[in-house]
Write an enzyme that holds these catalytic residues in place. Sequence first.
Site, PDB file in Angstrom:
ATOM      1  CG  HIS A 167       4.180   1.808   5.329  1.00  0.00           C
ATOM      2  ND1 HIS A 167       2.804   2.082   5.675  1.00  0.00           N
ATOM      3  CD2 HIS A 167       4.421   1.125   4.148  1.00  0.00           C
ATOM      4  CE1 HIS A 167       2.145   1.614   4.219  1.00  0.00           C
ATOM      5  NE2 HIS A 167       3.230   1.026   3.484  1.00  0.00           N
ATOM      6  CD  GLU A 168       7.972   0.919   2.589  1.00  0.00           C
ATOM      7  OE1 GLU A 168       7.728  -0.187   1.721  1.00  0.00           O
ATOM      8  OE2 GLU A 168       6.896   1.809   2.043  1.00  0.00           O
ATOM      9  CD  GLU A 197       0.972   0.004   0.704  1.00  0.00           C
ATOM     10  OE1 GLU A 197       1.293   0.850   1.211  1.00  0.00           O
ATOM     11  OE2 GLU A 197       1.777  -0.745   0.109  1.00  0.00           O
ATOM     12  CG  HIS A 214       4.867  -3.507   3.181  1.00  0.00           C
ATOM     13  ND1 HIS A 214       3.432  -3.672   3.082  1.00  0.00           N
ATOM     14  CD2 HIS A 214       5.011  -2.073   2.833  1.00  0.00           C
ATOM     15  CE1 HIS A 214       2.963  -2.595   2.708  1.00  0.00           C
ATOM     16  NE2 HIS A 214       3.466  -1.805   2.458  1.00  0.00           N
TER      17      HIS A 214
END
Length: 264
Positions: A147-148, A237, A151
């Site tokens: 997930h990070e 997100e 980003h």
Amino acid sequence: MLFEQIRKNKRNTVIIMIIFGLLVMLVGYLFAAAAAAGDFQELVKIMLYWLVFVVIYIAFKYATSMWTVLRMTKAQSVTEEQYPELFHIVQDMAMVARIPMPKVYIVDDPSPNAFATGTSYQHSAVAVTTGLLQLMNREELEGVIGHEVSHIRNYDIRVSTIAVALTALFMFIGTTLAGLGKWSLIGGSFFSDDRDDRDGMVAWVIGLVLWIIGVLFLVIGVPIAEILQFAVSRQRESLADVSSVELTRNPAGLISAFKKLQQV
């Protein structure tokens, strides 16, 4: 379906950022129009000054954002020898995402959390708290790191940095103008020997205008900027969740991680 969602989120984020930019220009125009008092050349000059200031301010915030965040969270850089599993997961996710390896940081905090920061692929970092490492197994940690890293790959860190800088700009301008206006009001009202003195009255009027504009920034501009910032964040997100599944090929890991985080 996956890539359509990615395209949709990116498109919506662009629209939100355009609205953000238009809001900045509108606020600048209102300030310039009040200060120019009908003088078109003065209006153009003030708008140019405004644009230069905004560009310089955002450039400064952008350039220092990564180190500011890391310093504020007291994140410490770690090596492969110190945290081999975390280091290898970040390395694997970066390789799958086809981006350079981000720097890896640890935050000594029992609360489970993770974040990505930076300004580009070459200048980026992933940080996790000690609480997250204790809570997650490898599969769940891969979902969170995916997930990070998403980003970073999707340039979310760049978009969010600009959004935060614009919100901070509104707060800074509003506070500064309100303070200057209050100072001018006091000076125009009490520091003149003659209450009817023209200079004192001019100072009072200018102070009132500055104070009103500053209050409008704080009461209207800042909340709108924060709403747009939140909208940008939610778009990114959602995209990062989808992208994490794409990187790990294992939705169960991210789902399990979310369940654990909800129970904390």
